[in-house]
Design an enzyme around this catalytic site. Sequence first.
Site, PDB file in Angstrom:
ATOM      1  N   GLU A  19     -13.734 -54.687  -4.412  1.00 36.09           N
ATOM      2  CA  GLU A  19     -13.043 -53.429  -4.102  1.00 36.09           C
ATOM      3  C   GLU A  19     -13.848 -52.245  -4.631  1.00 36.09           C
ATOM      4  OE1 GLU A  19     -10.840 -51.931  -2.566  1.00 36.09           O
ATOM      5  OE2 GLU A  19      -9.181 -53.249  -2.025  1.00 36.09           O
ATOM      6  N   ASN A 149      -3.392 -47.943  -1.011  1.00 37.00           N
ATOM      7  CA  ASN A 149      -4.713 -48.119  -0.418  1.00 37.00           C
ATOM      8  C   ASN A 149      -5.067 -46.922   0.456  1.00 37.00           C
ATOM      9  OD1 ASN A 149      -6.267 -50.501  -1.076  1.00 37.00           O
ATOM     10  ND2 ASN A 149      -4.571 -51.721  -0.263  1.00 37.00           N
ATOM     11  N   ASP A 199      -6.170 -51.684   4.525  1.00 39.04           N
ATOM     12  CA  ASP A 199      -6.676 -51.728   3.141  1.00 39.04           C
ATOM     13  C   ASP A 199      -7.445 -50.438   2.863  1.00 39.04           C
ATOM     14  OD1 ASP A 199      -7.912 -52.673   0.599  1.00 39.04           O
ATOM     15  OD2 ASP A 199      -7.111 -54.600   1.218  1.00 39.04           O
TER      16      ASP A 199
END
Length: 293
Positions: A19, A149, A199
């Site tokens: 991430e 997100n 996401d």
Amino acid sequence: MIEQVPTSVLCDEHCHLGEGPTYDPATDTAWWFDIREAKLFEAHLGSGALRIHNLGRMASALGRIDAERQLIVAEDGLYIRRIADGAMTLYRPLEADNPRTRSNDSRVHPSGTFWIGTMGKKAEPLSGAIYALHRGEISTLYPGVTIPNSICFSPDGATGYFADTGRNELFSVALDPATGLPRGEPKLLVRHRGIGGIDGSVVDADGLIWNARWGGGCVDVYSPQGELLRSLRVPALQSSCPAFVGPGLSHLLVTSAWQDMDEAARAADPQAGCTFLLEASAHGRAEPDVKLA
């Protein structure tokens, strides 16, 4: 139709939960995290040199302060990190008294204000929030978020975007360009239906939103009005977050994850957790520096 663009593996280390990628054009260096394994990755794109830093705590994003320092978003607060030796000093605590939560998606507004998302470590419903670090002070923007997100901003700083992956919805909100703080209420921009979920996202120089679709193995590109314009294949099902990198910021770095995959799922998705470079012909833009008090 999902496009297949030339794609290479930047890092074949299989991240548990890759991430938070970002890129520093001044040093040609990309940075990203494995949240679950408490690691920070540093990759010099020109030479291919890779370093992995063990942070000792879960962290998910960073903002560049200046050539010597970064601001790390971690599970218990914000830390100033010296790039030269990796030394970290607590700058501001954040949910440090709640061991059930951690940081998640975060990004710096053009004004230097840092939007920061938190969530439950087991994605407990409504246990997260989105905060803003502005002029050294942290304020709560949106409480009761399950999985924050897609925090990103239009090039002029007048519009912010964020998603709750738990609801599979992407919102837009009018901002004060000078402060990066909301001027109105969020409005629903995209409600994703079908395979995968919304996401991490980043906005290019033309205002287009590039969103990694978790569980969909692709990056979707949306207009500022929420129209799906194109989708680019990522060779791992759980693509998690993009960043513009390389000469002209035309390539796309995309992180991925093997989180929650059993042995059979990982065997069927052998590049899960790898970090990729897509020749996306993007019109990217550099991330702004975070401003402290």
